[in-house]
Design an enzyme around this catalytic site. Sequence first.
Site, PDB file in Angstrom:
ATOM      1  N   ILE A 169      -7.045   7.268  -0.506  1.00 10.84           N
ATOM      2  CA  ILE A 169      -6.942   6.052  -0.618  1.00 10.84           C
ATOM      3  C   ILE A 169      -7.709   5.937   0.369  1.00 10.84           C
ATOM      4  O   ILE A 169      -8.029   6.297   1.519  1.00 10.84           O
ATOM      5  CB  ILE A 169      -5.470   5.571  -0.595  1.00 10.84           C
ATOM      6  CG1 ILE A 169      -5.515   4.177  -0.644  1.00 10.84           C
ATOM      7  CG2 ILE A 169      -4.965   6.651   0.990  1.00 10.84           C
ATOM      8  CD1 ILE A 169      -3.617   3.634  -1.511  1.00 10.84           C
ATOM      9  N   SER A 170      -8.447   4.891  -0.412  1.00 13.52           N
ATOM     10  CA  SER A 170      -9.628   3.872   1.046  1.00 13.52           C
ATOM     11  C   SER A 170      -9.002   3.553   2.314  1.00 13.52           C
ATOM     12  O   SER A 170      -8.192   3.251   2.020  1.00 13.52           O
ATOM     13  CB  SER A 170     -10.849   3.311   0.526  1.00 13.52           C
ATOM     14  OG  SER A 170     -11.714   3.636  -0.461  1.00 13.52           O
ATOM     15  N   GLN A 171      -9.839   3.335   3.608  1.00 12.93           N
ATOM     16  CA  GLN A 171      -9.008   2.657   4.759  1.00 12.93           C
ATOM     17  C   GLN A 171      -9.203   1.113   3.758  1.00 12.93           C
ATOM     18  O   GLN A 171     -10.112   1.309   3.656  1.00 12.93           O
ATOM     19  CB  GLN A 171     -10.113   2.880   5.901  1.00 12.93           C
ATOM     20  CG  GLN A 171      -9.485   2.469   7.343  1.00 12.93           C
ATOM     21  CD  GLN A 171     -10.991   2.463   7.366  1.00 12.93           C
ATOM     22  OE1 GLN A 171     -12.299   2.674   7.432  1.00 12.93           O
ATOM     23  NE2 GLN A 171     -11.377   2.052   9.062  1.00 12.93           N
ATOM     24  N   ARG A 189       0.635  -1.470  -0.325  1.00 14.23           N
ATOM     25  CA  ARG A 189      -0.156   0.297   0.191  1.00 14.23           C
ATOM     26  C   ARG A 189       0.865   1.161  -0.386  1.00 14.23           C
ATOM     27  O   ARG A 189       0.582   2.221  -0.504  1.00 14.23           O
ATOM     28  CB  ARG A 189      -1.220  -0.032   0.993  1.00 14.23           C
ATOM     29  CG  ARG A 189      -2.149   1.033   1.155  1.00 14.23           C
ATOM     30  CD  ARG A 189      -3.038   0.688   2.788  1.00 14.23           C
ATOM     31  NE  ARG A 189      -4.087   1.573   2.308  1.00 14.23           N
ATOM     32  CZ  ARG A 189      -4.473   3.055   2.924  1.00 14.23           C
ATOM     33  NH1 ARG A 189      -3.138   2.931   4.108  1.00 14.23           N
ATOM     34  NH2 ARG A 189      -5.134   2.999   3.189  1.00 14.23           N
TER      35      ARG A 189
END
Length: 225
Positions: free
Chosen positions: A72-74, A46
């Site tokens: 950016i999503s969790q 990530r």
Amino acid sequence: MNREPRLSHRGIGMTSQRTRERLIQRLYEEGLSDPRVLEVIRRTPRHLFVDEALAHRAYEDTALPIGHNQTISQPYIVGRMTELLLAAGPLDKVLEIGTGSGYQTAVLAQLVERVFSVERIQALQDRAKDRLQELELRNVVFRWGDGWEGWYALAPYNGILVTAAASQVPQALLDQLAPGGRLVIPVGGNGHDQQLLLITREEQGFVRQVLDPVRFVPLLSGPLA
Ligand code: SAH
């Protein structure tokens, strides 16, 4: 499926295996349970999907800015949405709306046959493309366009995943769902009142389940940037 991204050495000090293991442990404790999904999150770097200045926070379970007012999503929500999509069995064609950094795209690409990903901000899409190429994930096709319209030419899809909150479920996405297909989408306004929905297309029609409260950036419409 066995598509392992190439290991990158960039920033390896800050993103040690132990830091990643802690994230996986936390996601498990928060309720993610599909071992395939946890394994893919474990091996997906990530830190390559955020600016280098934020790389040291890449394995925290939190959304992070990626520019252009987007995030950016969790990791938890990436895992949760992926589990919901895969829960009824393997998927060959998945449409993703809102490529953003490409992180969710990279996770999907390792779990389904083919991913078709639509993004309205071209600069974000270009960077996402480079990252997936660097990871040698080749089963993804990108489109610069408006996700409200889906991607009609390649429909139908067995799964559709939307990573921005829509004011209502876009009719085009319902139309492009194959029989038995699953649509995972956050719906609601730009505040705290969004809900994650799972919509399945069954013989008699669409079945809609309201799941978790969530917080996403809005699914925008209008001119592309
Ligand atoms: N899954 C991404 C999340 C990005 S945030 C990640 O983890 O990085 C949501 C993304 O949806 C943003 O990149 C935003 O530009 C995009 N988006 C918003 N409205 C859209 C639309 N109508 N069509 C396509 N993409 C859209």
